[in-house]
Scaffold this motif. Structure first.
Motif, PDB file in Angstrom:
ATOM      1  N   GLN A  59       0.933  -1.322   0.027  1.00 39.20           N
ATOM      2  CA  GLN A  59       0.079   0.041  -0.141  1.00 39.20           C
ATOM      3  C   GLN A  59       0.874   1.381  -0.189  1.00 39.20           C
ATOM      4  O   GLN A  59       2.041   1.381   0.607  1.00 39.20           O
ATOM      5  N   LEU A  60       0.335   2.348  -0.549  1.00 41.75           N
ATOM      6  CA  LEU A  60       1.188   3.250  -0.839  1.00 41.75           C
ATOM      7  C   LEU A  60      -0.061   4.696  -0.532  1.00 41.75           C
ATOM      8  O   LEU A  60      -1.096   4.752  -1.182  1.00 41.75           O
ATOM      9  N   VAL A  61       0.664   5.064   0.605  1.00 45.28           N
ATOM     10  CA  VAL A  61      -0.084   6.686   0.889  1.00 45.28           C
ATOM     11  C   VAL A  61       0.828   7.379   0.868  1.00 45.28           C
ATOM     12  O   VAL A  61       2.131   8.267   1.553  1.00 45.28           O
ATOM     13  N   LEU A  91       6.981  21.955  -2.173  1.00 47.88           N
ATOM     14  CA  LEU A  91       6.366  21.740  -1.196  1.00 47.88           C
ATOM     15  C   LEU A  91       7.287  20.477  -1.521  1.00 47.88           C
ATOM     16  O   LEU A  91       8.446  20.032  -2.715  1.00 47.88           O
ATOM     17  N   ARG A  92       7.663  19.563  -0.726  1.00 51.31           N
ATOM     18  CA  ARG A  92       7.715  18.105  -0.488  1.00 51.31           C
ATOM     19  C   ARG A  92       6.304  17.297  -0.484  1.00 51.31           C
ATOM     20  O   ARG A  92       5.739  17.544  -0.032  1.00 51.31           O
ATOM     21  N   LEU A  93       6.364  16.173  -1.131  1.00 52.20           N
ATOM     22  CA  LEU A  93       5.333  15.241  -1.414  1.00 52.20           C
ATOM     23  C   LEU A  93       5.854  13.870  -0.184  1.00 52.20           C
ATOM     24  O   LEU A  93       7.385  13.847  -0.492  1.00 52.20           O
ATOM     25  N   SER A  94       5.260  12.973   0.050  1.00 55.47           N
ATOM     26  CA  SER A  94       5.346  11.888   0.762  1.00 55.47           C
ATOM     27  C   SER A  94       4.981  10.554   0.156  1.00 55.47           C
ATOM     28  O   SER A  94       3.577  11.277   0.293  1.00 55.47           O
ATOM     29  N   CYS A  95       5.225   9.872  -0.031  1.00 51.78           N
ATOM     30  CA  CYS A  95       4.829   8.340  -0.141  1.00 51.78           C
ATOM     31  C   CYS A  95       5.457   6.856   1.261  1.00 51.78           C
ATOM     32  O   CYS A  95       5.972   6.921   0.746  1.00 51.78           O
ATOM     33  N   ALA A  96       4.120   6.532   1.432  1.00 47.92           N
ATOM     34  CA  ALA A  96       5.281   5.748   2.754  1.00 47.92           C
ATOM     35  C   ALA A  96       4.467   4.651   2.287  1.00 47.92           C
ATOM     36  O   ALA A  96       3.128   3.935   1.824  1.00 47.92           O
ATOM     37  N   ALA A  97       5.266   3.622   1.661  1.00 46.41           N
ATOM     38  CA  ALA A  97       4.491   1.994   1.920  1.00 46.41           C
ATOM     39  C   ALA A  97       4.600   1.494   3.138  1.00 46.41           C
ATOM     40  O   ALA A  97       5.156   1.849   3.876  1.00 46.41           O
ATOM     41  N   SER A  98       3.843   0.185   2.604  1.00 47.30           N
ATOM     42  CA  SER A  98       3.501  -0.459   3.956  1.00 47.30           C
ATOM     43  C   SER A  98       3.029  -1.882   3.152  1.00 47.30           C
ATOM     44  O   SER A  98       2.402  -2.057   2.187  1.00 47.30           O
ATOM     45  N   GLY A  99       2.828  -3.360   4.167  1.00 50.61           N
ATOM     46  CA  GLY A  99       2.591  -4.571   3.621  1.00 50.61           C
ATOM     47  C   GLY A  99       4.549  -4.737   3.053  1.00 50.61           C
ATOM     48  O   GLY A  99       4.928  -4.418   3.685  1.00 50.61           O
ATOM     49  N   SER A 100       4.079  -5.292   1.596  1.00 52.34           N
ATOM     50  CA  SER A 100       5.497  -6.488   1.497  1.00 52.34           C
ATOM     51  C   SER A 100       6.069  -4.909   0.164  1.00 52.34           C
ATOM     52  O   SER A 100       6.699  -6.013  -0.411  1.00 52.34           O
ATOM     53  N   THR A 101       7.100  -4.850   1.748  1.00 52.28           N
ATOM     54  CA  THR A 101       7.999  -3.545   0.831  1.00 52.28           C
ATOM     55  C   THR A 101       9.200  -4.881   0.132  1.00 52.28           C
ATOM     56  O   THR A 101       9.846  -2.826  -0.208  1.00 52.28           O
ATOM     57  N   PHE A 102       9.237  -5.318   0.663  1.00 53.45           N
ATOM     58  CA  PHE A 102      10.478  -6.146   0.570  1.00 53.45           C
ATOM     59  C   PHE A 102      10.304  -6.343  -1.534  1.00 53.45           C
ATOM     60  O   PHE A 102      11.226  -6.598  -1.834  1.00 53.45           O
ATOM     61  N   SER A 103       9.487  -6.769  -2.298  1.00 51.86           N
ATOM     62  CA  SER A 103       8.949  -6.655  -3.188  1.00 51.86           C
ATOM     63  C   SER A 103       9.257  -5.476  -4.514  1.00 51.86           C
ATOM     64  O   SER A 103       9.458  -5.633  -4.805  1.00 51.86           O
ATOM     65  N   ASN A 135      10.549   3.141   5.442  1.00 52.91           N
ATOM     66  CA  ASN A 135       9.674   2.912   4.066  1.00 52.91           C
ATOM     67  C   ASN A 135       9.267   4.334   2.951  1.00 52.91           C
ATOM     68  O   ASN A 135       7.673   3.863   2.720  1.00 52.91           O
ATOM     69  N   THR A 136       9.674   5.265   3.509  1.00 53.78           N
ATOM     70  CA  THR A 136       9.095   6.254   2.646  1.00 53.78           C
ATOM     71  C   THR A 136      10.374   7.410   1.440  1.00 53.78           C
ATOM     72  O   THR A 136      11.086   6.958   2.409  1.00 53.78           O
ATOM     73  N   VAL A 137       9.025   7.588   0.267  1.00 53.25           N
ATOM     74  CA  VAL A 137       9.888   8.301  -0.488  1.00 53.25           C
ATOM     75  C   VAL A 137       9.464   9.745  -0.672  1.00 53.25           C
ATOM     76  O   VAL A 137       8.349   9.498  -0.856  1.00 53.25           O
ATOM     77  N   TYR A 138      10.423  10.378  -1.079  1.00 54.76           N
ATOM     78  CA  TYR A 138       9.901  11.897  -0.973  1.00 54.76           C
ATOM     79  C   TYR A 138      10.161  12.877  -1.971  1.00 54.76           C
ATOM     80  O   TYR A 138      10.919  12.307  -2.956  1.00 54.76           O
ATOM     81  N   THR A 191       7.035   1.203 -16.759  1.00 55.76           N
ATOM     82  CA  THR A 191       5.791  -0.275 -18.324  1.00 55.76           C
ATOM     83  C   THR A 191       4.564   0.393 -16.915  1.00 55.76           C
ATOM     84  O   THR A 191       3.342   0.473 -17.535  1.00 55.76           O
ATOM     85  N   THR A 192       4.475  -0.719 -16.516  1.00 56.78           N
ATOM     86  CA  THR A 192       3.740  -0.953 -15.498  1.00 56.78           C
ATOM     87  C   THR A 192       3.607  -1.162 -13.957  1.00 56.78           C
ATOM     88  O   THR A 192       4.211  -2.431 -13.234  1.00 56.78           O
ATOM     89  N   PRO A 193       3.505   0.167 -13.419  1.00 55.39           N
ATOM     90  CA  PRO A 193       3.918   0.034 -12.048  1.00 55.39           C
ATOM     91  C   PRO A 193       3.150  -0.780 -12.108  1.00 55.39           C
ATOM     92  O   PRO A 193       1.626  -1.480 -11.446  1.00 55.39           O
ATOM     93  N   ASP A 194       3.442  -1.660 -10.202  1.00 59.39           N
ATOM     94  CA  ASP A 194       2.719  -3.314  -9.734  1.00 59.39           C
ATOM     95  C   ASP A 194       2.504  -2.436  -8.402  1.00 59.39           C
ATOM     96  O   ASP A 194       1.279  -2.844  -8.954  1.00 59.39           O
ATOM     97  N   TYR A 195       1.927  -0.962  -8.497  1.00 63.88           N
ATOM     98  CA  TYR A 195       1.446  -0.694  -7.272  1.00 63.88           C
ATOM     99  C   TYR A 195       1.756   1.161  -7.010  1.00 63.88           C
ATOM    100  O   TYR A 195       2.204   1.372  -7.942  1.00 63.88           O
ATOM    101  N   TRP A 196       0.090   1.301  -7.449  1.00 68.86           N
ATOM    102  CA  TRP A 196      -0.412   2.890  -7.228  1.00 68.86           C
ATOM    103  C   TRP A 196      -0.533   3.458  -5.921  1.00 68.86           C
ATOM    104  O   TRP A 196      -1.168   2.436  -5.275  1.00 68.86           O
ATOM    105  N   GLY A 197      -0.162   4.920  -5.803  1.00 67.83           N
ATOM    106  CA  GLY A 197      -0.821   5.375  -4.725  1.00 67.83           C
ATOM    107  C   GLY A 197      -1.710   5.857  -5.198  1.00 67.83           C
ATOM    108  O   GLY A 197      -2.633   5.957  -6.297  1.00 67.83           O
ATOM    109  N   GLN A 198      -3.324   6.926  -3.691  1.00 64.56           N
ATOM    110  CA  GLN A 198      -4.318   7.490  -4.584  1.00 64.56           C
ATOM    111  C   GLN A 198      -4.269   8.782  -5.322  1.00 64.56           C
ATOM    112  O   GLN A 198      -4.956   9.041  -5.913  1.00 64.56           O
TER     113      GLN A 198
END
Length: 121
Positions: free
Chosen positions: A3-5, A18-30, A76-79, A106-113
């Motif tokens: 999950q990406l928030v 501005l600074r954007l943050s993206c916090a990942a949770s779940g199977s982040t090892f992937s 587990n956060t990208v800025y 190409t086709t990201p596995d996961y997207w934020g909202q």
């Protein structure tokens, strides 16, 4: 699953930051590559910045020298630090992640909202 928030969007005047943050949770090892896409009204979604698990970064020409992508592995956060913002940077910004850089592009596995960034002139 991952999950990406995202957070940090908003309204700013031209020249501002501005600074954007993206916090990942779940199977982040992937995740081996993360990035930020944006989509302006009537335009295609474009990848503006990417970072690999090893810290290698890439930027779209339109944001080079103004945007900086970074990651905090412990959190587990990208800025995305966005400086010298222009009205043409106005878009919905989406965090994305994938198992490789190729997947990210190409086709990201996961997207934020998505988070709205509006730059006024």
């Amino acid at each position: 699953q991952v999950q990406l928030v995202e957070s940090g969007g908003g309204l700013v005047q031209a020249g501002g930051s501005l600074r954007l943050s993206c916090a990942a949770s779940g199977s982040t090892f992937s995740i081996n590559a993360s990035g930020w896409y944006r989509q302006a009204p009537g335009k295609q979604r474009e990848l503006v910045a990417a970072i690999s698990s090893g810290g290698i970064t890439n930027y779209a020409d339109s944001v080079k020298g103004r945007f900086t992508i970074s990651r905090d592995n412990a959190k587990n956060t990208v800025y995305l630090q966005m400086n010298s913002l222009k009205p043409e940077d106005t878009a919905v910004y989406y965090c994305a992640a994938g198992s490789s850089d190729r997947v990210l592009r190409t086709t990201p596995d996961y997207w934020g909202q998505g988070t709205q960034v509006t730059v006024s002139s």
